[in-house]
Write an enzyme that holds these catalytic residues in place. Sequence first.
Site, PDB file in Angstrom:
ATOM      1  N   VAL A  12       0.849  -1.227   0.032  1.00  0.00           N
ATOM      2  CA  VAL A  12       0.092  -0.087   0.046  1.00  0.00           C
ATOM      3  C   VAL A  12       0.665   1.229   0.020  1.00  0.00           C
ATOM      4  O   VAL A  12       0.669   2.224  -0.674  1.00  0.00           O
ATOM      5  CB  VAL A  12      -0.868   0.030   1.189  1.00  0.00           C
ATOM      6  CG1 VAL A  12      -1.663   1.374   1.181  1.00  0.00           C
ATOM      7  CG2 VAL A  12      -1.948  -1.210   1.165  1.00  0.00           C
ATOM      8  N   ASP A  31      12.062   3.104   4.626  1.00  0.00           N
ATOM      9  CA  ASP A  31      11.763   1.672   4.879  1.00  0.00           C
ATOM     10  C   ASP A  31      13.147   0.974   5.043  1.00  0.00           C
ATOM     11  O   ASP A  31      14.004   1.141   4.732  1.00  0.00           O
ATOM     12  CB  ASP A  31      11.228   1.221   3.238  1.00  0.00           C
ATOM     13  CG  ASP A  31      10.361  -0.014   3.378  1.00  0.00           C
ATOM     14  OD1 ASP A  31       9.208   0.310   3.049  1.00  0.00           O
ATOM     15  OD2 ASP A  31      10.884  -1.126   3.909  1.00  0.00           O
ATOM     16  N   THR A 115      -6.309  -0.655  10.715  1.00  0.00           N
ATOM     17  CA  THR A 115      -6.856  -2.040   9.953  1.00  0.00           C
ATOM     18  C   THR A 115      -8.160  -2.351  10.830  1.00  0.00           C
ATOM     19  O   THR A 115      -8.386  -2.199  11.802  1.00  0.00           O
ATOM     20  CB  THR A 115      -5.732  -3.135  10.413  1.00  0.00           C
ATOM     21  OG1 THR A 115      -6.466  -4.310   9.931  1.00  0.00           O
ATOM     22  CG2 THR A 115      -5.233  -3.387  11.836  1.00  0.00           C
ATOM     23  N   TYR A 139      -1.441  -8.311  16.250  1.00  0.00           N
ATOM     24  CA  TYR A 139      -1.547  -7.257  15.128  1.00  0.00           C
ATOM     25  C   TYR A 139      -2.730  -6.324  15.361  1.00  0.00           C
ATOM     26  O   TYR A 139      -1.885  -5.149  15.471  1.00  0.00           O
ATOM     27  CB  TYR A 139      -1.691  -8.175  13.882  1.00  0.00           C
ATOM     28  CG  TYR A 139      -1.855  -7.274  12.545  1.00  0.00           C
ATOM     29  CD1 TYR A 139      -0.731  -6.444  12.147  1.00  0.00           C
ATOM     30  CD2 TYR A 139      -3.062  -7.298  11.955  1.00  0.00           C
ATOM     31  CE1 TYR A 139      -1.263  -5.602  11.075  1.00  0.00           C
ATOM     32  CE2 TYR A 139      -3.340  -6.463  10.747  1.00  0.00           C
ATOM     33  CZ  TYR A 139      -2.065  -5.492  10.558  1.00  0.00           C
ATOM     34  OH  TYR A 139      -2.525  -4.585   9.526  1.00  0.00           O
ATOM     35  N   LYS A 143      -2.047  -2.205  16.279  1.00  0.00           N
ATOM     36  CA  LYS A 143      -2.477  -1.011  15.628  1.00  0.00           C
ATOM     37  C   LYS A 143      -3.676  -0.180  16.354  1.00  0.00           C
ATOM     38  O   LYS A 143      -3.463   1.079  16.142  1.00  0.00           O
ATOM     39  CB  LYS A 143      -3.347  -1.630  14.437  1.00  0.00           C
ATOM     40  CG  LYS A 143      -2.352  -2.233  13.200  1.00  0.00           C
ATOM     41  CD  LYS A 143      -1.858  -1.244  12.498  1.00  0.00           C
ATOM     42  CE  LYS A 143      -0.793  -1.826  11.231  1.00  0.00           C
ATOM     43  NZ  LYS A 143      -0.112  -0.802  10.273  1.00  0.00           N
ATOM     44  N   PHE A 204     -10.324 -22.056   3.501  1.00  0.00           N
ATOM     45  CA  PHE A 204     -10.467 -22.208   4.873  1.00  0.00           C
ATOM     46  C   PHE A 204     -11.932 -22.356   5.554  1.00  0.00           C
ATOM     47  O   PHE A 204     -12.534 -21.181   5.935  1.00  0.00           O
ATOM     48  CB  PHE A 204      -9.566 -21.350   5.480  1.00  0.00           C
ATOM     49  CG  PHE A 204      -8.157 -21.316   5.234  1.00  0.00           C
ATOM     50  CD1 PHE A 204      -7.628 -22.523   5.110  1.00  0.00           C
ATOM     51  CD2 PHE A 204      -7.474 -20.107   4.820  1.00  0.00           C
ATOM     52  CE1 PHE A 204      -6.207 -22.720   4.808  1.00  0.00           C
ATOM     53  CE2 PHE A 204      -6.196 -20.210   4.410  1.00  0.00           C
ATOM     54  CZ  PHE A 204      -5.568 -21.217   4.302  1.00  0.00           C
ATOM     55  N   ARG A 217     -15.915 -11.259   2.849  1.00  0.00           N
ATOM     56  CA  ARG A 217     -15.026 -10.119   3.099  1.00  0.00           C
ATOM     57  C   ARG A 217     -15.288  -8.931   1.967  1.00  0.00           C
ATOM     58  O   ARG A 217     -15.930  -9.329   1.199  1.00  0.00           O
ATOM     59  CB  ARG A 217     -13.291 -10.429   2.742  1.00  0.00           C
ATOM     60  CG  ARG A 217     -12.944 -11.315   3.873  1.00  0.00           C
ATOM     61  CD  ARG A 217     -12.680 -10.967   5.212  1.00  0.00           C
ATOM     62  NE  ARG A 217     -12.313 -11.782   6.097  1.00  0.00           N
ATOM     63  CZ  ARG A 217     -12.818 -12.556   6.948  1.00  0.00           C
ATOM     64  NH1 ARG A 217     -14.354 -12.732   6.690  1.00  0.00           N
ATOM     65  NH2 ARG A 217     -12.425 -13.385   7.691  1.00  0.00           N
ATOM     66  N   ARG A 277      -9.814 -21.519   9.354  1.00  0.00           N
ATOM     67  CA  ARG A 277      -8.323 -20.769   9.669  1.00  0.00           C
ATOM     68  C   ARG A 277      -8.508 -20.127  11.134  1.00  0.00           C
ATOM     69  O   ARG A 277      -9.500 -19.395  11.214  1.00  0.00           O
ATOM     70  CB  ARG A 277      -7.653 -19.740   8.844  1.00  0.00           C
ATOM     71  CG  ARG A 277      -6.549 -19.261   9.055  1.00  0.00           C
ATOM     72  CD  ARG A 277      -6.009 -18.695   7.914  1.00  0.00           C
ATOM     73  NE  ARG A 277      -6.798 -17.301   7.633  1.00  0.00           N
ATOM     74  CZ  ARG A 277      -6.314 -16.377   6.712  1.00  0.00           C
ATOM     75  NH1 ARG A 277      -5.442 -16.751   5.821  1.00  0.00           N
ATOM     76  NH2 ARG A 277      -7.095 -15.264   6.464  1.00  0.00           N
ATOM     77  N   ALA A 278      -7.930 -20.521  12.147  1.00  0.00           N
ATOM     78  CA  ALA A 278      -8.073 -19.844  13.306  1.00  0.00           C
ATOM     79  C   ALA A 278      -8.212 -18.437  13.302  1.00  0.00           C
ATOM     80  O   ALA A 278      -7.334 -17.773  12.723  1.00  0.00           O
ATOM     81  CB  ALA A 278      -6.956 -20.180  14.396  1.00  0.00           C
TER      82      ALA A 278
HETATM   83  N1  UDP Z   1      -8.945 -17.499   2.690  1.00  0.00           N
HETATM   84  C1  UDP Z   1      -8.972 -18.842   2.165  1.00  0.00           C
HETATM   85  N2  UDP Z   1      -7.685 -19.347   1.559  1.00  0.00           N
HETATM   86  C2  UDP Z   1      -6.401 -18.633   1.367  1.00  0.00           C
HETATM   87  C3  UDP Z   1      -6.398 -17.480   1.967  1.00  0.00           C
HETATM   88  C4  UDP Z   1      -7.715 -16.972   2.530  1.00  0.00           C
HETATM   89  O1  UDP Z   1     -10.064 -19.522   2.216  1.00  0.00           O
HETATM   90  O2  UDP Z   1      -5.714 -19.236   0.962  1.00  0.00           O
HETATM   91  C5  UDP Z   1      -9.986 -16.880   3.255  1.00  0.00           C
HETATM   92  C6  UDP Z   1      -9.526 -16.496   4.671  1.00  0.00           C
HETATM   93  O3  UDP Z   1     -10.200 -17.655   5.549  1.00  0.00           O
HETATM   94  C7  UDP Z   1     -10.687 -15.167   4.623  1.00  0.00           C
HETATM   95  C8  UDP Z   1     -10.719 -14.587   3.440  1.00  0.00           C
HETATM   96  O4  UDP Z   1     -10.366 -15.508   2.520  1.00  0.00           O
HETATM   97  O5  UDP Z   1     -11.885 -15.693   5.122  1.00  0.00           O
HETATM   98  C9  UDP Z   1      -9.701 -13.329   3.196  1.00  0.00           C
HETATM   99  O6  UDP Z   1      -8.488 -13.673   3.484  1.00  0.00           O
HETATM  100  P1  UDP Z   1      -7.136 -12.893   3.782  1.00  0.00           P
HETATM  101  O7  UDP Z   1      -6.080 -13.599   4.416  1.00  0.00           O
HETATM  102  O8  UDP Z   1      -6.962 -12.446   2.194  1.00  0.00           O
HETATM  103  O9  UDP Z   1      -7.532 -11.777   4.323  1.00  0.00           O
HETATM  104  P2  UDP Z   1      -8.211 -11.233   5.883  1.00  0.00           P
HETATM  105  O10 UDP Z   1      -9.706 -11.145   5.731  1.00  0.00           O
HETATM  106  O11 UDP Z   1      -7.646 -12.722   6.843  1.00  0.00           O
HETATM  107  O12 UDP Z   1      -7.385  -9.907   6.525  1.00  0.00           O
END
Ligand code: UDP
Length: 319
Positions: A12, A31, A115, A139, A143, A204, A217, A277-278
């Site tokens: 960005v 940077d 964020t 994280y 922020k 995920f 998202r 994903r956790a």
């Molecule tokens: N996601 C996924 N597979 C991937 C990467 C992300 O299914 O390889 C999903 C993740 O679970 C989330 C969405 O895509 O719901 C966006 O993930 P990203 O990491 O891009 O951004 P975040 O929303 O976590 O900041």
Amino acid sequence: MKLLVTGGAGYVGSVVAALLWETGHEVVVLDDLSTGHADACPDGVRLVQGTLRERAHDVLAEGGYDGVLHFAAKSLVGESVADPAKYWDGNLGESLALFDAMRAAGVARIVFSSTAAVYGDPETVPIVEDSPTRPTNPYGATKLAIDNVLAEYARLHGFGGVSLRYFNVAGAFGGFGERHAVETHLIPTVLGVALGARDEVPVFGEDYPTADGTCVRDYVHVIDLARAHLLALDACAPGVHRVYNLGSGAGYSVREVVEVCRAVTGHPIPMTVLPRRAGDPGTLLASSEAIRDDLGWTVEHDLTAMVEDAWKFALGGRR
Ligand code: UDP
């Protein structure tokens, strides 16, 4: 204006630095290149290599600066959980050093890259700026702490600051795009499959309470996001700290993103469903009404445009 862009060799930051430079501003990038790339620093922009602790003081002491755009940060959620101290020191500690240097140089105008992670798992969407802030990882917590420092420095030291809370940023601009050593973001991962860098997209979780069961998202094009920084810079007022969400207000599920990537690339892009994903909330959607009403910001690019630009960049637009 003469502006310092910290983290201007990152994704960005490099797009904002390029846009500032194109609109006639004098830009200096600071940077440490720990995750950024020297060749992502736009032509015509001076790059100073170093951390904020090492270099912010002497760079700002050169004088003549009208403001700072602060992007330099560690930004991997998983890494922040594994090593929180790295994030508290690297994000909050380094930011405090920058703010000290600003005070010493008499620079009070700042736009900060915050964020949506500060909100954690929201009770209601769309998320507005006064929604509860309950980050679910270090994280987001670091922020949020920096947002809070900026609010205090506005009150106590006369800083004029704007924190912009990004939702999911995507796309590329003028040869500047996303390239991480460790790619975890959805769109570059999906395009990586189309490029042959990996066999299938790991999805995920498909048991979320969303229309197709995958996470939803709010994706915003990096150039729309970058334009918000220029508006925010003009809106900085001494003694005032403002917070704005930046999203497009439109939600896309993981499956919908993959569909758009298939249409843009013409590649079948296989998927495989894995466990959740956790820490991933089911739905994150921004209300960006505040910045629209206050600063006149509008979204000009949809998801297809984001994927098209990210795809061009992935195919060789990178510098
Ligand atoms: N996601 C996924 N597979 C991937 C990467 C992300 O299914 O390889 C999903 C993740 O679970 C989330 C969405 O895509 O719901 C966006 O993930 P990203 O990491 O891009 O951004 P975040 O929303 O976590 O900041």
